[in-house]
Design a protein around this motif. Sequence first.
Motif, PDB file in Angstrom:
ATOM      1  N   MET A   1       7.097  16.936  -0.535  1.00 63.98           N
ATOM      2  CA  MET A   1       7.100  16.645   0.897  1.00 63.98           C
ATOM      3  C   MET A   1       5.837  15.868   1.263  1.00 63.98           C
ATOM      4  SD  MET A   1       7.655  19.275   4.044  1.00 63.98           S
ATOM      5  CE  MET A   1       9.291  19.647   3.455  1.00 63.98           C
ATOM      6  N   LEU A   2       6.007  14.808   2.051  1.00 60.13           N
ATOM      7  CA  LEU A   2       4.876  13.966   2.433  1.00 60.13           C
ATOM      8  C   LEU A   2       4.057  14.652   3.519  1.00 60.13           C
ATOM      9  CD1 LEU A   2       3.480  11.188   2.167  1.00 60.13           C
ATOM     10  CD2 LEU A   2       5.014  10.361   3.969  1.00 60.13           C
ATOM     11  N   GLU A   3       2.789  14.901   3.222  1.00 58.63           N
ATOM     12  CA  GLU A   3       1.907  15.547   4.197  1.00 58.63           C
ATOM     13  C   GLU A   3       1.079  14.528   4.977  1.00 58.63           C
ATOM     14  OE1 GLU A   3      -0.441  18.429   2.023  1.00 58.63           O
ATOM     15  OE2 GLU A   3       0.893  20.011   2.744  1.00 58.63           O
ATOM     16  N   GLU A   4       0.740  13.407   4.306  1.00 54.57           N
ATOM     17  CA  GLU A   4      -0.123  12.427   4.977  1.00 54.57           C
ATOM     18  C   GLU A   4       0.123  11.045   4.378  1.00 54.57           C
ATOM     19  OE1 GLU A   4      -4.418  13.221   5.990  1.00 54.57           O
ATOM     20  OE2 GLU A   4      -4.712  11.674   4.452  1.00 54.57           O
ATOM     21  N   LEU A   5       0.145  10.057   5.251  1.00 55.34           N
ATOM     22  CA  LEU A   5       0.213   8.663   4.834  1.00 55.34           C
ATOM     23  C   LEU A   5      -0.933   7.928   5.514  1.00 55.34           C
ATOM     24  CD1 LEU A   5       1.769   6.337   3.389  1.00 55.34           C
ATOM     25  CD2 LEU A   5       3.021   6.004   5.524  1.00 55.34           C
ATOM     26  N   GLU A   6      -1.828   7.361   4.696  1.00 56.94           N
ATOM     27  CA  GLU A   6      -2.965   6.620   5.237  1.00 56.94           C
ATOM     28  C   GLU A   6      -2.847   5.158   4.824  1.00 56.94           C
ATOM     29  OE1 GLU A   6      -7.875   6.772   5.492  1.00 56.94           O
ATOM     30  OE2 GLU A   6      -6.776   8.198   4.228  1.00 56.94           O
ATOM     31  N   ILE A   7      -3.166   4.270   5.766  1.00 57.66           N
ATOM     32  CA  ILE A   7      -2.987   2.827   5.541  1.00 57.66           C
ATOM     33  C   ILE A   7      -4.264   2.106   5.950  1.00 57.66           C
ATOM     34  CG2 ILE A   7      -1.575   0.800   6.111  1.00 57.66           C
ATOM     35  CD1 ILE A   7       0.549   2.817   7.163  1.00 57.66           C
ATOM     36  N   ARG A   8      -4.625   1.103   5.149  1.00 60.34           N
ATOM     37  CA  ARG A   8      -5.747   0.228   5.505  1.00 60.34           C
ATOM     38  C   ARG A   8      -5.350  -1.221   5.232  1.00 60.34           C
ATOM     39  NH1 ARG A   8     -10.491   3.010   6.392  1.00 60.34           N
ATOM     40  NH2 ARG A   8     -10.598   5.128   5.503  1.00 60.34           N
ATOM     41  N   SER A   9      -5.585  -2.069   6.228  1.00 57.23           N
ATOM     42  CA  SER A   9      -5.472  -3.530   6.101  1.00 57.23           C
ATOM     43  C   SER A   9      -4.098  -3.962   5.611  1.00 57.23           C
ATOM     44  CB  SER A   9      -6.550  -4.072   5.149  1.00 57.23           C
ATOM     45  OG  SER A   9      -7.835  -3.733   5.614  1.00 57.23           O
ATOM     46  N   LEU A  10      -3.060  -3.346   6.156  1.00 54.39           N
ATOM     47  CA  LEU A  10      -1.698  -3.727   5.798  1.00 54.39           C
ATOM     48  C   LEU A  10      -1.044  -4.380   7.014  1.00 54.39           C
ATOM     49  CD1 LEU A  10       0.240  -3.570   3.377  1.00 54.39           C
ATOM     50  CD2 LEU A  10       1.166  -1.472   4.354  1.00 54.39           C
ATOM     51  N   GLY A  11      -0.833  -5.692   6.935  1.00 54.17           N
ATOM     52  CA  GLY A  11      -0.278  -6.423   8.065  1.00 54.17           C
ATOM     53  C   GLY A  11      -1.179  -6.285   9.276  1.00 54.17           C
ATOM     54  N   PRO A  12      -0.602  -6.000  10.433  1.00 55.24           N
ATOM     55  CA  PRO A  12      -1.420  -5.868  11.648  1.00 55.24           C
ATOM     56  C   PRO A  12      -2.156  -4.539  11.754  1.00 55.24           C
ATOM     57  CG  PRO A  12       0.880  -5.488  12.174  1.00 55.24           C
ATOM     58  CD  PRO A  12       0.850  -5.899  10.723  1.00 55.24           C
ATOM     59  N   ILE A  13      -1.887  -3.609  10.842  1.00 51.10           N
ATOM     60  CA  ILE A  13      -2.509  -2.285  10.899  1.00 51.10           C
ATOM     61  C   ILE A  13      -3.794  -2.295  10.081  1.00 51.10           C
ATOM     62  CG2 ILE A  13      -2.236   0.173  10.400  1.00 51.10           C
ATOM     63  CD1 ILE A  13       0.758  -0.173  10.687  1.00 51.10           C
ATOM     64  N   GLY A  34       4.826  -3.606  14.523  1.00 51.14           N
ATOM     65  CA  GLY A  34       4.356  -3.376  13.152  1.00 51.14           C
ATOM     66  C   GLY A  34       4.932  -2.133  12.503  1.00 51.14           C
ATOM     67  N   LYS A  35       6.070  -1.634  13.046  1.00 44.78           N
ATOM     68  CA  LYS A  35       6.669  -0.431  12.459  1.00 44.78           C
ATOM     69  C   LYS A  35       7.039  -0.649  10.993  1.00 44.78           C
ATOM     70  CE  LYS A  35       9.997  -0.095  15.520  1.00 44.78           C
ATOM     71  NZ  LYS A  35       9.646  -1.221  16.416  1.00 44.78           N
ATOM     72  N   ASN A  40       6.456  -0.562   4.474  1.00 47.02           N
ATOM     73  CA  ASN A  40       5.793  -1.270   3.380  1.00 47.02           C
ATOM     74  C   ASN A  40       4.755  -0.381   2.691  1.00 47.02           C
ATOM     75  OD1 ASN A  40       7.118  -3.719   3.372  1.00 47.02           O
ATOM     76  ND2 ASN A  40       5.783  -4.626   4.926  1.00 47.02           N
ATOM     77  N   ALA A  41       4.095   0.464   3.475  1.00 46.91           N
ATOM     78  CA  ALA A  41       3.113   1.381   2.889  1.00 46.91           C
ATOM     79  C   ALA A  41       3.807   2.376   1.955  1.00 46.91           C
ATOM     80  CB  ALA A  41       2.360   2.128   3.987  1.00 46.91           C
ATOM     81  N   LEU A  42       4.976   2.869   2.367  1.00 43.24           N
ATOM     82  CA  LEU A  42       5.731   3.787   1.521  1.00 43.24           C
ATOM     83  C   LEU A  42       6.218   3.086   0.263  1.00 43.24           C
ATOM     84  CD1 LEU A  42       7.746   5.725   4.248  1.00 43.24           C
ATOM     85  CD2 LEU A  42       5.909   6.630   2.818  1.00 43.24           C
ATOM     86  N   GLY A  48       6.801  -0.028  -5.517  1.00 43.34           N
ATOM     87  CA  GLY A  48       7.719  -1.116  -5.218  1.00 43.34           C
ATOM     88  C   GLY A  48       7.006  -2.446  -5.028  1.00 43.34           C
ATOM     89  N   ALA A  49       7.801  -3.487  -4.903  1.00 49.53           N
ATOM     90  CA  ALA A  49       7.254  -4.834  -4.712  1.00 49.53           C
ATOM     91  C   ALA A  49       6.933  -5.048  -3.233  1.00 49.53           C
ATOM     92  CB  ALA A  49       8.256  -5.875  -5.191  1.00 49.53           C
ATOM     93  N   VAL A  50       5.690  -5.369  -2.960  1.00 48.24           N
ATOM     94  CA  VAL A  50       5.237  -5.685  -1.606  1.00 48.24           C
ATOM     95  C   VAL A  50       4.464  -7.005  -1.699  1.00 48.24           C
ATOM     96  CG1 VAL A  50       3.818  -4.972   0.353  1.00 48.24           C
ATOM     97  CG2 VAL A  50       5.085  -3.257  -0.964  1.00 48.24           C
ATOM     98  N   PRO A  51       4.858  -8.032  -0.940  1.00 46.82           N
ATOM     99  CA  PRO A  51       4.198  -9.343  -1.075  1.00 46.82           C
ATOM    100  C   PRO A  51       2.735  -9.298  -0.656  1.00 46.82           C
ATOM    101  CG  PRO A  51       5.717  -9.328   0.788  1.00 46.82           C
ATOM    102  CD  PRO A  51       5.961  -8.050   0.052  1.00 46.82           C
ATOM    103  N   ALA A  52       1.913 -10.078  -1.354  1.00 48.44           N
ATOM    104  CA  ALA A  52       0.473 -10.113  -1.064  1.00 48.44           C
ATOM    105  C   ALA A  52       0.185 -10.629   0.336  1.00 48.44           C
ATOM    106  CB  ALA A  52      -0.238 -10.980  -2.104  1.00 48.44           C
ATOM    107  N   ARG A  53       1.125 -11.367   0.931  1.00 48.59           N
ATOM    108  CA  ARG A  53       0.891 -11.895   2.279  1.00 48.59           C
ATOM    109  C   ARG A  53       0.834 -10.801   3.335  1.00 48.59           C
ATOM    110  NH1 ARG A  53       6.269 -13.269   1.172  1.00 48.59           N
ATOM    111  NH2 ARG A  53       7.804 -12.300   2.558  1.00 48.59           N
ATOM    112  N   THR A  54       1.237  -9.572   2.965  1.00 49.96           N
ATOM    113  CA  THR A  54       1.156  -8.472   3.934  1.00 49.96           C
ATOM    114  C   THR A  54      -0.257  -7.927   4.083  1.00 49.96           C
ATOM    115  OG1 THR A  54       1.785  -6.910   2.194  1.00 49.96           O
ATOM    116  CG2 THR A  54       3.552  -7.751   3.583  1.00 49.96           C
ATOM    117  N   VAL A  55      -1.195  -8.376   3.237  1.00 52.67           N
ATOM    118  CA  VAL A  55      -2.592  -7.983   3.420  1.00 52.67           C
ATOM    119  C   VAL A  55      -3.093  -8.561   4.744  1.00 52.67           C
ATOM    120  CG1 VAL A  55      -4.929  -8.172   2.493  1.00 52.67           C
ATOM    121  CG2 VAL A  55      -2.978  -7.920   0.928  1.00 52.67           C
TER     122      VAL A  55
END
Length: 568
Positions: A1-13, A34-35, A40-42, A48-55
């Motif tokens: 079960m996912l307890e926490e998802l942390e994101i840095r510098s992904l798209g507009p977030i 930016g939902k 994309n973070a998951l 999975g494949a996530v394009p570098a342009r999402t940085v």
Amino acid sequence: MLEELEIRSLGPIRHAVVNPARGMTAITGETGAGKSMLLNALRLISGGAVPARTVSEGDREAWAQGVFDIAPGGTVDAIARDAGAELGDDGLFLSRTLPAQGRSRAVLNGRSVPRAVLRDLTDELIAIHGQADQLRMASPARQREFLDSYADDAAELDDYRAAWKRLNDCDAKLRAIVEQESETTQRADYLRESIERIDRTAPHDGEDAELKAMRDRIENSAAIMQGVGGALAALDPGQMGVDSETGGAMAMIEQAIHSLQSIGMKGTYAETAERLSSVETELSDIVFTLGGLLEQEDGEGDLDQINGRIHELDELARRWGPTLADVIAWREKAGYELEDLDASPERVAKLTRERDEAHTSAREAAERLGKRRRDAAAELADHVTKELESLAMAGARLDIEVDRRDGLDAHGGDDIRFLFTAFPGAPSLPMGKSASGGELSRLMLALELSAAQKGFSSVSGQDMTFVFDEVDAGVGGRTAAELGRRLARLAENAQVIVVTHLAQVAAWADAQFVVSKRADESDADAVRTTVDEVRGEAREREIARMLDGGETDTSLTHARELLDACHS
């Protein structure tokens, strides 16, 4: 079960932390906020494949981390341990760094691992149902596994796998005889000659040690006989055919006994005579033993014969040892191997009969398995079709084909296909090729609900996390509320995260996070995207905005009523 998802510098977030509820979590926000970056973070932590342009623009890399609560001892624990990571009390940490240029880096509990490890782990933990993630159930193997789980056909599967293994074993033996006849014949000849050699010698375990001990005694027999003979001559010369004036120790003790007894008085004299009688008895037993040893040494055996036997045993040990026990074990194993290698017509005919019997058994087991699958396929297709109707997809239909084929494989004798008809008159096509992302998301929801009714999910892990995107596309009104109700029902036994723009869906959630754009406090000309959990009045305002785009008294009242109705 996912307890926490942390994101840095992904798209507009630039930075966000999401702590989903154990039940249902809704991700909402205006279009373009930016939902999709949360998905994309998951995908990122799932390998999975996530394009570098999402940085994020201007940043060197994006980073995401998921923290999962994992029960020890399961499949996830085993995968993590195989990758060299230990599960602690804090759970499972999966993170991945995506640079604007170069290769990404995957980390499991602080240890760098191949990206495939993240994929293997999240296959057991999370299922994303969105337009870009429908290939999971498009795979025939996944469809077969899903149908088998729904059919609860573990007993039939086990029976078939046992029959399939027996069939493969028979095929392998026949193939070895036919394809390697020359090599097999040579090997069989060697085994046959070796077995004959060992059987001719007929050793028993420890025989070589016994013979060597016997040889040592024979080689020392002169000294042995001299010593034993001297002892017998001293005790009882008559045993050795020697005349003696004293008669030896036995005669002298007997004379002493008679002398004491002749006194004719009890007491010390009689007791001493009795003690000497005991000594005489003991000496008599010793004389008997020594006499036996002399006879044994005299008939021990021929030294040449013993040495010849030892040589034969040593030769066996040299070739098939190092010990006689090893020789005997090798002979037994060689006998079984020789039976398998026997390429005689009788042997081939016997194996052919066994193979035919095994094929018949496998075919019968496949038929039983296929019948169980076909019955379950009809039930599952009907259940999913009814669920689709309640999800505003009247006329949509799932058909599950279970077709017998001539050949067998490791999974039975059936070709299984999930065919989806998106609307009346539409062609019935394989999943993933017949509908939009929203329609497929609802199809997956219907499948997951059907699975939950049977006590399993589309993936094998427990406490699964299901993520739905676009599941509400083209839905509204009462159907939207029904969609939310069904997502909440699925969340009773699993964690559900849904990205939605419908208030009627979001209101069912146990927790709600809003993705929104706002002016950057440090730069008036910049806009940053935030992800915030909303509760109480803040959640009522977000539900009101979703209902009519504003926060009027009417929409706020409606929002409160909607939330109360969903959680009463």
